[in-house]
Design a protein around this motif. Structure first.
Motif, PDB file in Angstrom:
ATOM      1  N   GLY A 146       0.796  -1.219   0.000  1.00 13.82           N
ATOM      2  CA  GLY A 146       0.000   0.000   0.000  1.00 13.82           C
ATOM      3  C   GLY A 146       0.831   1.273   0.000  1.00 13.82           C
ATOM      4  N   ARG A 147       2.115   1.134   0.290  1.00  9.25           N
ATOM      5  CA  ARG A 147       3.000   2.309   0.294  1.00  9.25           C
ATOM      6  C   ARG A 147       3.553   2.575  -1.104  1.00  9.25           C
ATOM      7  NH1 ARG A 147       6.993   1.507   5.494  1.00  9.25           N
ATOM      8  NH2 ARG A 147       5.369   1.578   7.090  1.00  9.25           N
ATOM      9  N   ILE A 148       3.866   3.815  -1.369  1.00 10.05           N
ATOM     10  CA  ILE A 148       4.583   4.160  -2.587  1.00 10.05           C
ATOM     11  C   ILE A 148       6.001   3.627  -2.436  1.00 10.05           C
ATOM     12  CG2 ILE A 148       5.515   6.057  -3.968  1.00 10.05           C
ATOM     13  CD1 ILE A 148       2.991   7.649  -3.206  1.00 10.05           C
ATOM     14  N   GLN A 149       6.486   2.948  -3.455  1.00  8.19           N
ATOM     15  CA  GLN A 149       7.827   2.352  -3.456  1.00  8.19           C
ATOM     16  C   GLN A 149       8.771   3.277  -4.223  1.00  8.19           C
ATOM     17  OE1 GLN A 149       8.131  -0.713  -1.750  1.00  8.19           O
ATOM     18  NE2 GLN A 149       5.998  -0.226  -1.268  1.00  8.19           N
ATOM     19  N   ILE A 150       9.913   3.594  -3.615  1.00  9.48           N
ATOM     20  CA  ILE A 150      10.896   4.483  -4.228  1.00  9.48           C
ATOM     21  C   ILE A 150      12.107   3.665  -4.670  1.00  9.48           C
ATOM     22  CG2 ILE A 150      12.361   6.521  -3.923  1.00  9.48           C
ATOM     23  CD1 ILE A 150       9.409   7.200  -3.557  1.00  9.48           C
ATOM     24  N   ILE A 151      12.370   3.638  -5.961  1.00  4.46           N
ATOM     25  CA  ILE A 151      13.553   2.976  -6.495  1.00  4.46           C
ATOM     26  C   ILE A 151      14.619   4.059  -6.667  1.00  4.46           C
ATOM     27  CG2 ILE A 151      14.528   1.651  -8.412  1.00  4.46           C
ATOM     28  CD1 ILE A 151      12.355   0.073  -7.022  1.00  4.46           C
ATOM     29  N   GLY A 152      15.679   3.977  -5.875  1.00  9.19           N
ATOM     30  CA  GLY A 152      16.754   4.964  -5.921  1.00  9.19           C
ATOM     31  C   GLY A 152      18.043   4.365  -6.452  1.00  9.19           C
ATOM     32  N   LYS A 153      19.138   5.059  -6.179  1.00  2.69           N
ATOM     33  CA  LYS A 153      20.440   4.607  -6.675  1.00  2.69           C
ATOM     34  C   LYS A 153      20.835   3.247  -6.121  1.00  2.69           C
ATOM     35  CE  LYS A 153      22.764   8.843  -7.945  1.00  2.69           C
ATOM     36  NZ  LYS A 153      23.991   9.633  -7.786  1.00  2.69           N
ATOM     37  N   ALA A 154      20.586   3.007  -4.831  1.00  2.00           N
ATOM     38  CA  ALA A 154      20.993   1.738  -4.216  1.00  2.00           C
ATOM     39  C   ALA A 154      20.232   0.567  -4.848  1.00  2.00           C
ATOM     40  CB  ALA A 154      20.757   1.768  -2.705  1.00  2.00           C
ATOM     41  N   GLU A 155      18.923   0.709  -5.018  1.00  4.62           N
ATOM     42  CA  GLU A 155      18.124  -0.358  -5.609  1.00  4.62           C
ATOM     43  C   GLU A 155      18.534  -0.595  -7.065  1.00  4.62           C
ATOM     44  OE1 GLU A 155      16.164   1.353  -2.152  1.00  4.62           O
ATOM     45  OE2 GLU A 155      16.818   2.315  -3.995  1.00  4.62           O
ATOM     46  N   THR A 156      18.772   0.483  -7.783  1.00  4.55           N
ATOM     47  CA  THR A 156      19.186   0.368  -9.180  1.00  4.55           C
ATOM     48  C   THR A 156      20.558  -0.298  -9.288  1.00  4.55           C
ATOM     49  OG1 THR A 156      17.863   2.291  -9.792  1.00  4.55           O
ATOM     50  CG2 THR A 156      19.643   1.680 -11.290  1.00  4.55           C
ATOM     51  N   ALA A 157      21.490   0.120  -8.438  1.00  7.65           N
ATOM     52  CA  ALA A 157      22.833  -0.482  -8.457  1.00  7.65           C
ATOM     53  C   ALA A 157      22.756  -1.973  -8.156  1.00  7.65           C
ATOM     54  CB  ALA A 157      23.750   0.228  -7.461  1.00  7.65           C
ATOM     55  N   TYR A 158      21.930  -2.343  -7.181  1.00 12.58           N
ATOM     56  CA  TYR A 158      21.774  -3.763  -6.855  1.00 12.58           C
ATOM     57  C   TYR A 158      21.261  -4.537  -8.066  1.00 12.58           C
ATOM     58  CZ  TYR A 158      19.763  -8.082  -5.217  1.00 12.58           C
ATOM     59  OH  TYR A 158      19.433  -9.405  -5.102  1.00 12.58           O
ATOM     60  N   LEU A 159      20.194  -4.033  -8.681  1.00  9.54           N
ATOM     61  CA  LEU A 159      19.615  -4.733  -9.827  1.00  9.54           C
ATOM     62  C   LEU A 159      20.578  -4.795 -11.005  1.00  9.54           C
ATOM     63  CD1 LEU A 159      15.988  -3.330  -9.637  1.00  9.54           C
ATOM     64  CD2 LEU A 159      16.700  -5.707  -9.233  1.00  9.54           C
ATOM     65  N   GLU A 160      21.361  -3.749 -11.200  1.00 14.23           N
ATOM     66  CA  GLU A 160      22.321  -3.742 -12.306  1.00 14.23           C
ATOM     67  C   GLU A 160      23.413  -4.781 -12.119  1.00 14.23           C
ATOM     68  OE1 GLU A 160      23.501   0.371 -12.516  1.00 14.23           O
ATOM     69  OE2 GLU A 160      21.890   0.846 -13.934  1.00 14.23           O
ATOM     70  N   GLN A 161      23.774  -5.086 -10.867  1.00 14.33           N
ATOM     71  CA  GLN A 161      24.838  -6.066 -10.639  1.00 14.33           C
ATOM     72  C   GLN A 161      24.325  -7.501 -10.709  1.00 14.33           C
ATOM     73  OE1 GLN A 161      25.678  -8.115  -7.619  1.00 14.33           O
ATOM     74  NE2 GLN A 161      23.599  -7.758  -6.943  1.00 14.33           N
ATOM     75  N   CYS A 162      23.011  -7.680 -10.686  1.00 18.13           N
ATOM     76  CA  CYS A 162      22.439  -9.018 -10.858  1.00 18.13           C
ATOM     77  C   CYS A 162      22.561  -9.405 -12.331  1.00 18.13           C
ATOM     78  CB  CYS A 162      20.951  -9.023 -10.496  1.00 18.13           C
ATOM     79  SG  CYS A 162      20.592  -8.774  -8.754  1.00 18.13           S
TER      80      CYS A 162
END
Length: 111
Positions: free
Chosen positions: A52-68
């Motif tokens: 129910g909360r707005i989810q914020i994708i920031g630099k940390a989340e993006t960096a994590y996904l990019e390294q996968c």
């Protein structure tokens, strides 16, 4: 009584660019004032996920996904959007991963 606002009001106030919504933003009701940075969820932990909360994708989340690797990244993003969060905001004007664009539409979560 719980306070709420429609997503369109948030979009207007924050001057957000809308890439996709499954229905008009004025019809999407946001009832939580807290937001979440979903790093744990993108790593696979959903036990206390509040969709129910707005989810914020920031630099940390993006960096994590990019390294996968591509396959794992797609799986993590698919699982995340399958939970149908109220809304997802990608911050700092960052590029949105193609997998996010595709899977948000496929799984009907607003982005």
């Amino acid at each position: 009584m719980q306070n709420s606002t429609d997503l369109q009001a948030i979009i207007d106030e924050m001057n957000l660019e809308v890439l996709y919504t499954p229905s008009p933003p004025s019809e999407i009701n946001i009832t939580r004032s807290d937001v979440t940075r979903p790093g744990l969820q993108l790593a696979g932990f959903y036990e206390y996920f509040d969709k129910g909360r707005i989810q914020i994708i920031g630099k940390a989340e993006t960096a994590y996904l990019e390294q996968c690797g591509a396959e794992i990244r797609a799986q993590r993003i698919k699982k995340f959007f399958s939970e149908q969060p109220a809304a997802v905001v990608v911050s700092r004007g960052m590029d949105i991963m193609p997998e996010m664009r595709e899977l948000s539409k496929e799984l009907s979560g607003p982005l």
